[in-house]
Enzyme design. Structure first.
Site, PDB file in Angstrom:
ATOM      1  N   HIS A 128       9.244 -13.720  80.796  1.00 36.03           N
ATOM      2  CA  HIS A 128       8.690 -13.404  82.123  1.00 36.03           C
ATOM      3  C   HIS A 128       7.873 -14.618  82.568  1.00 36.03           C
ATOM      4  CE1 HIS A 128       5.915 -11.354  84.936  1.00 36.03           C
ATOM      5  NE2 HIS A 128       6.797 -10.379  84.996  1.00 36.03           N
ATOM      6  N   ASP A 205       4.324 -11.003  73.678  1.00 34.81           N
ATOM      7  CA  ASP A 205       4.162 -10.324  74.956  1.00 34.81           C
ATOM      8  C   ASP A 205       4.814  -8.948  74.777  1.00 34.81           C
ATOM      9  OD1 ASP A 205       4.670  -9.204  77.400  1.00 34.81           O
ATOM     10  OD2 ASP A 205       5.495 -11.009  78.315  1.00 34.81           O
ATOM     11  N   GLN A 208       6.614  -4.843  77.716  1.00 40.05           N
ATOM     12  CA  GLN A 208       7.730  -3.898  77.850  1.00 40.05           C
ATOM     13  C   GLN A 208       7.959  -3.092  76.578  1.00 40.05           C
ATOM     14  OE1 GLN A 208       9.365  -3.125  80.525  1.00 40.05           O
ATOM     15  NE2 GLN A 208       8.568  -4.712  81.860  1.00 40.05           N
ATOM     16  N   LYS A 231       2.263   0.034  82.460  1.00 40.26           N
ATOM     17  CA  LYS A 231       3.651   0.273  82.027  1.00 40.26           C
ATOM     18  C   LYS A 231       3.687   1.368  80.971  1.00 40.26           C
ATOM     19  CE  LYS A 231       4.876  -4.544  82.859  1.00 40.26           C
ATOM     20  NZ  LYS A 231       5.639  -4.577  84.107  1.00 40.26           N
ATOM     21  N   CYS A 369      10.950 -11.773  88.020  1.00 34.28           N
ATOM     22  CA  CYS A 369       9.998 -12.762  87.464  1.00 34.28           C
ATOM     23  C   CYS A 369      10.558 -13.455  86.234  1.00 34.28           C
ATOM     24  CB  CYS A 369       8.641 -12.140  87.144  1.00 34.28           C
ATOM     25  SG  CYS A 369       7.804 -11.464  88.554  1.00 34.28           S
TER      26      CYS A 369
END
Ligand code: PMP
Length: 411
Positions: A128, A205, A208, A231, A369
């Site tokens: 991202h 990261d 998600q 999220k 993104c």
């Protein structure tokens, strides 16, 4: 009924999301943009109302009852995150406003101390922008070099190629756990372990991953991990940066201001201990407090049950979508979270997004993104449907029927 759907009462779960119960453009809302932001659970909304109606006060500073109440609730969320991702200590949990800020914090604070000219930062082709641009800024400041871990056409990281890029020059490896554009679940444990062999620092990261996969930072053995509450059925404006104690203690502060100090004089400042050293200024107090209820909600369902159910939705949708004329899936890794990116021949992705919206169906279109990923795939963007635990096969039926009818109009 399959094992996965049997273990969760989806209708009961849906009742906890009042926003789902509405019509959009005269049709029942079907919300399939969960990878951008999932909807907020009722108990999270209730907590926000409780905070602003009864408990609102600034934290850590006041001795009055409301300040003590809000401070206690705020720190309870820190304990809750510590438990949720199994950090060694609650002090290793820093609140930020989202994954983006968490990564920028590391790129600036850690990067300014540890990166030098010629050092190498490894990120993957799948990242991202928020795990690309902060490193480009750090590279500009320090003279470090960014190297890109390649992927294949299915959207999978090429592990052997990654290992070839590792050397004593590698100072940092920063990768996502789950790709937001394609849904690929990356082998992060193996990635971290290989990085450790060359003494590199690692950042995951997990924006998600957190709503779908049980995260255990000690098992992953990463140095940093970032996630976002919005999220995970929680409020916006709240993120987490996990950092290993030794590294956080050794890092300079990110921002200066209130809360991050022990003593200030015009001759100099003594910084506070972690985590407060990295939490300058007034945070999103009510939202942090409410985030605790989002983690409770996820834990009550259980990551395993969530993942099994969402996988069932993914398989179901994949099967139906493949029968639509001109359907091309983008990102076909064997290991996938509940994200389907696709294109349909002769229909532009933006048109598809708009025509689905007219039918009450919310999907995401564009580059998500991840422009370098789109460049690699030689496309401008995709249509992305991403499922959460409150989505149903019935909704997928409506979605697929809508796509069929749109495609017919264009052919
Ligand atoms: N990384 C990934 C993989 C993401 O999907 C996102 C959000 N789309 C981010 C980082 C940035 O998260 P936030 O906008 O919450 O800071």
């Amino acid at each position: 009924m399959s094992v996965a759907s049997a273990s969760l009462d989806i209708q009961k779960i849906r009742e906890q999301f009042p926003i789902l119960n509405q019509e959009v453009n005269g049709k029942p809302l079907i919300y399939l943009d969960n990878a951008a932001s999932s909807q907020t659970a009722k108990r999270v909304i209730d907590s926000l109302i409780q905070f602003y109606e009864k408990d609102h006060a600034n934290i850590h500073r006041g001795i009055h009852t409301l300040a003590e109440r809000s401070t206690k609730a705020f720190e309870e969320t820190r304990e809750r995150v510590h438990e949720f991702i199994n950090s060694a200590e609650a002090d290793e949990i820093i609140f930020t406003k989202g994954t983006t800020e968490s990564i920028n914090l590391v790129a600036q604070a850690w990067g300014s101390k540890y990166l030098k000219e010629g050092d190498e930062i490894l990120i993957s082709q799948l990242e991202h922008h928020s795990n690309i641009v902060p490193w480009q800024l750090a590279a500009e400041r320090t003279g470090a070099i960014i190297k890109v871990i390649p992927i294949n056409q299915k959207g999978e990281i090429l592990l052997e190629e990654y290992k070839k890029l590792l050397s004593e020059r590698t100072k940092l490896v920063a990768v996502n756990y789950v790709s937001n554009s394609l849904g690929t679940i990356n082998p992060v444990k193996e990635i971290v372990s290989a990085a450790l062999d060359v003494g590199a620092t690692t950042l995951i990261d997990a924006a998600q991953a957190a709503p779908h996969i049980k995260i255990d930072v000690q098992e992953l053995n990463c140095d940093f991990l970032a996630l976002s509450s919005h999220k995970m059925y929680g409020p916006t404006g709240v993120g987490v940066l996990y950092g290993r104690r030794e590294i956080l203690e050794d890092m300079p502060p990110y921002q200066g201001g209130g809360e991050m100090i022990k003593d200030v004089s015009f001759n100099g400042t003594t910084y506070n201990d972690i985590p407060y050293k990295f939490e300058a200024g007034t945070p999103n107090i009510g939202e942090v407090i409410a985030f605790k209820y989002a983690m409770d909600f996820i834990d009550e369902m259980g990551h395993e049950n969530i993942q099994a159910y969402e996988h069932e939705l993914l398989e179901y949708a994949n099967k139906k979508l493949r029968s639509i004329k001109g359907f091309t899936p983008i990102g076909t890794s064997d290991e996938k979270a509940s994200v389907i990116s696709f294109l349909i021949e002769n229909v532009h992705q933006y048109d598809l997004g708009q025509l689905l919206d007219v039918r009450g169906i919310a999907v995401r279109t564009g580059h998500h993104c991840t422009q370098p990923l789109m460049d690699f795939l030689e496309i401008d963007g995709t249509v992305r449907a991403s499922f959460a635990v409150y989505n149903t096969k019935g909704e997928i039926d409506v979605f697929c029927d809508a796509l069929e009818s749109i495609v017919k109009k264009f052919s």
